[in-house]
Design a protein around this motif. Structure first.
Motif, PDB file in Angstrom:
ATOM      1  N   ASP A 139      47.244  78.994  40.587  1.00  0.00           N
ATOM      2  CA  ASP A 139      48.036  78.620  41.769  1.00  0.00           C
ATOM      3  C   ASP A 139      48.083  77.106  41.963  1.00  0.00           C
ATOM      4  OD1 ASP A 139      45.334  78.641  42.385  1.00  0.00           O
ATOM      5  OD2 ASP A 139      45.644  79.221  44.471  1.00  0.00           O
ATOM      6  N   GLU A 143      51.403  74.707  41.617  1.00  0.00           N
ATOM      7  CA  GLU A 143      51.771  73.773  42.691  1.00  0.00           C
ATOM      8  C   GLU A 143      52.056  72.390  42.112  1.00  0.00           C
ATOM      9  OE1 GLU A 143      52.782  72.722  46.441  1.00  0.00           O
ATOM     10  OE2 GLU A 143      52.096  74.728  45.909  1.00  0.00           O
ATOM     11  N   ARG A 147      55.819  70.223  41.831  1.00  0.00           N
ATOM     12  CA  ARG A 147      56.011  68.919  42.463  1.00  0.00           C
ATOM     13  C   ARG A 147      56.323  67.777  41.494  1.00  0.00           C
ATOM     14  NH1 ARG A 147      52.696  68.357  47.855  1.00  0.00           N
ATOM     15  NH2 ARG A 147      52.819  70.492  48.588  1.00  0.00           N
ATOM     16  N   ARG A 175      55.232  81.468  44.514  1.00  0.00           N
ATOM     17  CA  ARG A 175      55.084  80.435  45.553  1.00  0.00           C
ATOM     18  C   ARG A 175      56.424  80.183  46.231  1.00  0.00           C
ATOM     19  NH1 ARG A 175      56.556  75.547  46.583  1.00  0.00           N
ATOM     20  NH2 ARG A 175      55.276  74.151  47.779  1.00  0.00           N
TER      21      ARG A 175
END
Length: 180
Positions: A139, A143, A147, A175
């Motif tokens: 996770d 992330e 980004r 997500r």
């Protein structure tokens, strides 16, 4: 004629009461016992019913006075409690403001840290970034991939083992679905 008497009597009694309310008079003096029991019994001391009635009236007057005193005490307690609650509310609002300011500061610091981390991954070679991301929790790695610059993210995913790339892509999609 009788129909006119009732409104006239109502006005006659209501106007003085309204005037007293408007002037803020204290009604407790009006309802207080005016005559002492000894004055009530003048000339009737030998009538047991009159003596009993005078004592009953005196007892009632005392109970009413005690009740009014208790009401005054409760009124003072309520004023004190109201004051205390208002002070506490002011304190809590001030604390809430300081907590919000600290939380906003902490959130801003976390965002700055994340932005620096993302900038580091943007500058890394895709193979090096892929090697590091495969050792991170899925996770967290997803992330980071979400980004970084899209071109950099594509190169990093291409450098990751296919099974790991599929897992990271699924995490990224999950997500996106959780946080629209």
């Amino acid at each position: 004629m009788a129909r006119l008497m009732l409104p006239a009597l109502t006005v006659m009694f209501a106007l003085p009461a309204a005037a007293m309310l408007w002037q803020g008079k204290d009604f407790t003096r009006i309802f207080a016992a005016v005559a002492a029991p000894s004055d009530l019994l003048q000339g009737c001391g030998d009538v047991p019913e009159a003596v009993a009635l005078a004592e009953e009236l005196r007892d009632r007057a005392l109970r009413i006075e005690r009740y009014m005193e208790a009401l005054d005490l409760r009124k003072a307690d309520l004023v004190q409690a109201d004051s205390t609650l208002r002070e506490r509310l002011t304190e809590l609002r001030a604390q809430k403001g300081s907590v919000t300011a600290r939380r906003d500061g902490a959130t801003e610091a976390v965002r700055n840290d994340i932005d620096r981390l993302i900038a580091v991954y943007d500058q890394m070679k895709p193979a090096e970034a892929a090697a590091i991301l495969t050792n991170l929790p899925a996770d967290f790695a997803a992330e980071i991939l979400m980004r970084v610059q899209p071109e950099t993210g594509a190169r990093i995913i291409a450098a990751v083992e296919p099974r790991q790339a599929a897992l990271l892509t699924a995490q990224m999609g999950a997500r996106s679905v959780r946080n629209p």
